[in-house]
Design a protein around this motif. Sequence first.
Motif, PDB file in Angstrom:
ATOM      1  N   GLY A  22       5.453   2.187  11.477  1.00 54.88           N
ATOM      2  CA  GLY A  22       6.036   3.365  10.840  1.00 54.88           C
ATOM      3  C   GLY A  22       6.028   3.316   9.324  1.00 54.88           C
ATOM      4  N   ALA A  23       5.492   2.241   8.756  1.00 55.44           N
ATOM      5  CA  ALA A  23       5.486   2.131   7.289  1.00 55.44           C
ATOM      6  C   ALA A  23       4.086   2.439   6.750  1.00 55.44           C
ATOM      7  CB  ALA A  23       5.905   0.729   6.879  1.00 55.44           C
ATOM      8  N   PRO A  24       3.999   3.415   5.846  1.00 53.01           N
ATOM      9  CA  PRO A  24       2.716   3.664   5.208  1.00 53.01           C
ATOM     10  C   PRO A  24       2.503   2.646   4.097  1.00 53.01           C
ATOM     11  CG  PRO A  24       4.353   5.271   4.488  1.00 53.01           C
ATOM     12  CD  PRO A  24       5.062   4.303   5.379  1.00 53.01           C
ATOM     13  N   LEU A  25       1.396   1.940   4.141  1.00 54.88           N
ATOM     14  CA  LEU A  25       1.138   0.882   3.157  1.00 54.88           C
ATOM     15  C   LEU A  25      -0.207   1.104   2.496  1.00 54.88           C
ATOM     16  CD1 LEU A  25       2.166  -2.149   5.405  1.00 54.88           C
ATOM     17  CD2 LEU A  25       3.521  -1.166   3.550  1.00 54.88           C
ATOM     18  N   LYS A  26      -0.295   0.659   1.254  1.00 55.85           N
ATOM     19  CA  LYS A  26      -1.541   0.819   0.515  1.00 55.85           C
ATOM     20  C   LYS A  26      -1.806  -0.477  -0.260  1.00 55.85           C
ATOM     21  CE  LYS A  26      -3.486   4.053  -2.800  1.00 55.85           C
ATOM     22  NZ  LYS A  26      -3.180   5.190  -3.667  1.00 55.85           N
ATOM     23  N   PHE A  27      -3.059  -0.904  -0.228  1.00 58.10           N
ATOM     24  CA  PHE A  27      -3.413  -2.155  -0.903  1.00 58.10           C
ATOM     25  C   PHE A  27      -4.664  -1.965  -1.741  1.00 58.10           C
ATOM     26  CE2 PHE A  27      -1.496  -3.027   3.216  1.00 58.10           C
ATOM     27  CZ  PHE A  27      -0.426  -3.822   2.851  1.00 58.10           C
ATOM     28  N   CYS A  63      -0.832 -15.733   2.081  1.00 59.72           N
ATOM     29  CA  CYS A  63      -0.480 -14.295   2.119  1.00 59.72           C
ATOM     30  C   CYS A  63      -1.662 -13.373   1.837  1.00 59.72           C
ATOM     31  CB  CYS A  63       0.650 -13.998   1.134  1.00 59.72           C
ATOM     32  SG  CYS A  63       0.185 -14.246  -0.607  1.00 59.72           S
ATOM     33  N   GLY A  64      -2.750 -13.904   1.267  1.00 56.09           N
ATOM     34  CA  GLY A  64      -3.866 -13.019   0.934  1.00 56.09           C
ATOM     35  C   GLY A  64      -3.396 -11.924  -0.007  1.00 56.09           C
ATOM     36  N   TYR A  65      -3.838 -10.693   0.245  1.00 58.21           N
ATOM     37  CA  TYR A  65      -3.438  -9.597  -0.649  1.00 58.21           C
ATOM     38  C   TYR A  65      -2.086  -8.999  -0.275  1.00 58.21           C
ATOM     39  CZ  TYR A  65      -6.024  -6.715   2.826  1.00 58.21           C
ATOM     40  OH  TYR A  65      -6.503  -6.121   3.964  1.00 58.21           O
ATOM     41  N   GLY A  66      -1.432  -9.589   0.748  1.00 60.39           N
ATOM     42  CA  GLY A  66      -0.010  -9.336   0.875  1.00 60.39           C
ATOM     43  C   GLY A  66       0.521  -8.562   2.061  1.00 60.39           C
ATOM     44  N   VAL A  67      -0.325  -8.280   3.064  1.00 61.29           N
ATOM     45  CA  VAL A  67       0.104  -7.363   4.130  1.00 61.29           C
ATOM     46  C   VAL A  67       1.433  -7.767   4.786  1.00 61.29           C
ATOM     47  CG1 VAL A  67      -0.539  -6.324   6.351  1.00 61.29           C
ATOM     48  CG2 VAL A  67      -2.316  -6.803   4.644  1.00 61.29           C
ATOM     49  N   LYS A  74       9.204  -4.121   3.025  1.00 63.81           N
ATOM     50  CA  LYS A  74       9.285  -2.661   3.177  1.00 63.81           C
ATOM     51  C   LYS A  74      10.261  -2.302   4.305  1.00 63.81           C
ATOM     52  CE  LYS A  74       7.201   1.212   1.885  1.00 63.81           C
ATOM     53  NZ  LYS A  74       7.216   1.613   0.483  1.00 63.81           N
ATOM     54  N   LEU A  75      10.151  -3.040   5.433  1.00 63.14           N
ATOM     55  CA  LEU A  75      10.971  -2.694   6.599  1.00 63.14           C
ATOM     56  C   LEU A  75      12.398  -3.202   6.469  1.00 63.14           C
ATOM     57  CD1 LEU A  75       8.444  -3.187   9.540  1.00 63.14           C
ATOM     58  CD2 LEU A  75       9.114  -1.075   8.396  1.00 63.14           C
ATOM     59  N   ASN A  76      12.590  -4.230   5.679  1.00 67.80           N
ATOM     60  CA  ASN A  76      13.956  -4.725   5.469  1.00 67.80           C
ATOM     61  C   ASN A  76      14.152  -5.154   4.009  1.00 67.80           C
ATOM     62  OD1 ASN A  76      16.428  -5.830   5.372  1.00 67.80           O
ATOM     63  ND2 ASN A  76      16.148  -7.224   7.117  1.00 67.80           N
ATOM     64  N   PRO A  77      14.577  -4.220   3.182  1.00 68.75           N
ATOM     65  CA  PRO A  77      14.762  -4.522   1.753  1.00 68.75           C
ATOM     66  C   PRO A  77      15.846  -5.568   1.482  1.00 68.75           C
ATOM     67  CG  PRO A  77      14.796  -2.138   2.169  1.00 68.75           C
ATOM     68  CD  PRO A  77      14.851  -2.819   3.505  1.00 68.75           C
ATOM     69  N   ASN A  78      16.644  -5.916   2.518  1.00 71.05           N
ATOM     70  CA  ASN A  78      17.668  -6.959   2.307  1.00 71.05           C
ATOM     71  C   ASN A  78      17.075  -8.357   2.271  1.00 71.05           C
ATOM     72  OD1 ASN A  78      19.786  -5.125   2.387  1.00 71.05           O
ATOM     73  ND2 ASN A  78      19.776  -5.156   4.639  1.00 71.05           N
ATOM     74  N   LEU A  79      15.852  -8.497   2.733  1.00 70.37           N
ATOM     75  CA  LEU A  79      15.257  -9.837   2.814  1.00 70.37           C
ATOM     76  C   LEU A  79      14.836 -10.347   1.444  1.00 70.37           C
ATOM     77  CD1 LEU A  79      12.931  -9.424   5.930  1.00 70.37           C
ATOM     78  CD2 LEU A  79      15.076 -10.728   5.800  1.00 70.37           C
ATOM     79  N   GLU A  80      14.888 -11.657   1.309  1.00 69.33           N
ATOM     80  CA  GLU A  80      14.322 -12.317   0.130  1.00 69.33           C
ATOM     81  C   GLU A  80      12.935 -12.818   0.570  1.00 69.33           C
ATOM     82  OE1 GLU A  80      15.965 -15.894  -2.401  1.00 69.33           O
ATOM     83  OE2 GLU A  80      17.574 -14.743  -1.469  1.00 69.33           O
ATOM     84  N   GLU A  99       4.107  -4.164  -6.008  1.00 68.85           N
ATOM     85  CA  GLU A  99       4.534  -3.104  -6.933  1.00 68.85           C
ATOM     86  C   GLU A  99       4.095  -1.733  -6.431  1.00 68.85           C
ATOM     87  OE1 GLU A  99       3.897  -5.058 -10.958  1.00 68.85           O
ATOM     88  OE2 GLU A  99       3.765  -2.897 -11.393  1.00 68.85           O
ATOM     89  N   LEU A 100       2.827  -1.682  -6.000  1.00 72.11           N
ATOM     90  CA  LEU A 100       2.244  -0.433  -5.501  1.00 72.11           C
ATOM     91  C   LEU A 100       3.037   0.123  -4.311  1.00 72.11           C
ATOM     92  CD1 LEU A 100      -0.418   1.238  -5.963  1.00 72.11           C
ATOM     93  CD2 LEU A 100      -1.490  -0.204  -4.230  1.00 72.11           C
ATOM     94  N   ASN A 101       3.572  -0.791  -3.481  1.00 71.70           N
ATOM     95  CA  ASN A 101       4.321  -0.365  -2.307  1.00 71.70           C
ATOM     96  C   ASN A 101       5.828  -0.314  -2.557  1.00 71.70           C
ATOM     97  OD1 ASN A 101       2.362  -0.081   0.124  1.00 71.70           O
ATOM     98  ND2 ASN A 101       1.651  -1.901  -0.981  1.00 71.70           N
ATOM     99  N   GLY A 102       6.217  -0.530  -3.807  1.00 76.30           N
ATOM    100  CA  GLY A 102       7.621  -0.362  -4.179  1.00 76.30           C
ATOM    101  C   GLY A 102       8.548  -1.405  -3.595  1.00 76.30           C
ATOM    102  N   VAL A 103       8.051  -2.658  -3.422  1.00 74.19           N
ATOM    103  CA  VAL A 103       8.945  -3.690  -2.894  1.00 74.19           C
ATOM    104  C   VAL A 103       9.044  -4.860  -3.866  1.00 74.19           C
ATOM    105  CG1 VAL A 103       8.511  -3.111  -0.482  1.00 74.19           C
ATOM    106  CG2 VAL A 103       7.089  -4.856  -1.584  1.00 74.19           C
TER     107      VAL A 103
END
Length: 194
Positions: A22-27, A63-67, A74-80, A99-103
Amino acid sequence: MKHYFKGGAGGRPEVVGAWIRGAPLKFIVPRGLFSSSKVDLGTALLAEFMEIPKEGKVLDVGCGYGVLGILMAKLNPNLEVYMVDVNPVAVDAAKRNAELNGVRVTVLQGNLYEPTDLLGIKDFSTIVSNPPLAAGKEVVKEIIEGAPARLKSGGSLQLVMAQGGDWAKGVMEEYFKEVEVKRKKGYALLRGYV
Ligand SMILES: C[S@@+](CC[C@H](N)C(=O)[O-])C[C@H]1O[C@@H](n2cnc3c(N)ncnc32)[C@H](O)[C@@H]1O
């Protein structure tokens, strides 16, 4: 220490879109990184399968480019969220993609657990990885063997294996209290709890 990476072979970066859980992601992905033209199928399967903790620290190793790390943030902003890759090109891409995905995440360059060990972190709720099989089984073994000491009680290691799933399960059973395996589209999705 064995690892591998392909640098980022030059040329225009790829723009990769994905809709996961359910999360739209862009890389934006420099060419030459792992699966630079689209999200890898194994990564996508692990992204769907992985349990995302409600709180605490999580780690995406290789992590590669970060998926995976970006999806968790994105799904849990409470996580570190911590993300590590040995390849500086991947680290740079993962930072920009966060940054692009706002996290907000912490992306570190280095070998496996070394960067988070330097920060003294030993209490991850989960460690996830689409491990660098191209670097050889020893690296996967290091990820598995090294995880329990960096997880808090009840924490998990979650992996996807394109090959060697039975072998990885066997190794995990030596180090984890409980190991679950799900097979999908030729991949093994593994989860071990400490
Ligand atoms: C199979 S790719 C997965 C990338 C990303 N997680 C994904 O799913 O798209 C494995 C990644 O591990 C990284 N890697 C290889 N050896 C490593 C090591 N010793 N420590 C940290 N990362 C490593 C590679 O640079 C590569 O980005």
